[in-house]
Enzyme design. Sequence first.
Site, PDB file in Angstrom:
ATOM      1  N   LYS A  44     -50.294  92.811  82.436  1.00 21.14           N
ATOM      2  CA  LYS A  44     -49.305  93.341  83.384  1.00 21.14           C
ATOM      3  C   LYS A  44     -49.680  94.749  83.813  1.00 21.14           C
ATOM      4  CE  LYS A  44     -44.266  94.069  83.654  1.00 21.14           C
ATOM      5  NZ  LYS A  44     -42.980  93.830  82.940  1.00 21.14           N
ATOM      6  N   SER A 113     -39.718  91.354  85.155  1.00 22.17           N
ATOM      7  CA  SER A 113     -40.700  92.027  85.989  1.00 22.17           C
ATOM      8  C   SER A 113     -42.136  91.569  85.707  1.00 22.17           C
ATOM      9  CB  SER A 113     -40.599  93.549  85.749  1.00 22.17           C
ATOM     10  OG  SER A 113     -40.806  93.855  84.377  1.00 22.17           O
ATOM     11  N   SER A 137     -37.626  90.522  80.834  1.00 22.15           N
ATOM     12  CA  SER A 137     -38.790  90.428  81.716  1.00 22.15           C
ATOM     13  C   SER A 137     -39.968  89.639  81.175  1.00 22.15           C
ATOM     14  CB  SER A 137     -39.256  91.835  82.116  1.00 22.15           C
ATOM     15  OG  SER A 137     -38.269  92.479  82.877  1.00 22.15           O
TER      16      SER A 137
END
Length: 389
Positions: A44, A113, A137
């Site tokens: 990420k 996210s 997330s």
Amino acid sequence: MDIDELCSRIDTVDADLHAFVAEPGRRDRLLREMGEHPLPIGVKDVIHVAGLPTAAGSNLPPDVLTGDEAPVVTRLKEHGALVVGKTVTAEFAFQAPGETRNPHNRNHTPGGSSSGSAAAVAAGLVPAALGTQTVGSVIRPAAFCGIVGFKPTYGRISTEGVIANAPSFDTVGVLAASVGWVERVAAIACAGWTPAAAEGRPVLAVPIGAYLDQTEPEARVAFFEQVNALRDKGFEVREVPALDDIEVVAARNRTINLYELARVHERWFDSFASLYEARTATGVREGRKIATDEYEAALRDRERYAEELVAGMDAFDVWVAPSAPGPAPDSLATTGNATMNLPWTQARLPVVGLPAGKLDGLPLGLQFVARPHHDEQLVAWAAELSRSL
């Protein structure tokens, strides 16, 4: 692993999926870095990786956000991991979505996210990826994309080298194609990991009350169908009244999250406020208005809440609940609702999210929540739970 084949697949599939951050020269870099038996992963884009810029899904200059490689990435590399690329994130892992689409329906959100990490795994581009969870997330995008998610106990994976959202909650997690892949990555990434045997079956508890009532009606029906399937497979499942104070939990979470978000961004916001997405900028500004004594009171209340929640687990082993109120919303302007993940993250508990059927062609997920530091046992149980869904 055939690097040319992998990169060609990314070029083709990711052209409209947008799971990976664009990287000129990806093929040449992977050919240079590939070991003998590489473990391909995505990372990420709030987690620093040596040699790759970190933009955190934002328009800020990457050199402003630069930092040393996260120890979790270094550790994975030392055990053969090959970072295929940075995965798209909501801006600063907050609320403004990135450009990633859901592999099951391109018009639906993949969740956030950790959107790119979930979509990359679901599309078969990598078997595992790192994400972060501040509220939901990891577990929510795993559910929306039909894969496995693992949020360990707070602190089991170092967040050094990670651009924070709210440090009191932020937890590095794993999104993966199977429980086996979760265990393979977690065993390297988590401090002091000691594999556990799935001795006996866990006693499961469904939290009945206002918390569960937040789910969409059809999704709630599907949830109880999965619960009954677990019963049919021999799992003991109890219905336990719990979390009727979910609105209080949510308000406390907002206070802590926004206060910490504002302090994280003190170093950048005044200079680059015009480059922030509106939702992030609003969060920072609201967080600046929260008084320190209000924040500290919320932290104390959070500790009491977590102690009471864990104490209530004496009569069973694992909570089971829907991973989200329903399937992925038909919108790319939202990352979805994290309310079903909120209580467990706030209490810093380990969670495994498992795929659990579909509704209107879109995946649903169940989350299984254990006591703090029972991560290894939870992952061991997850293998059998997955087979029973």
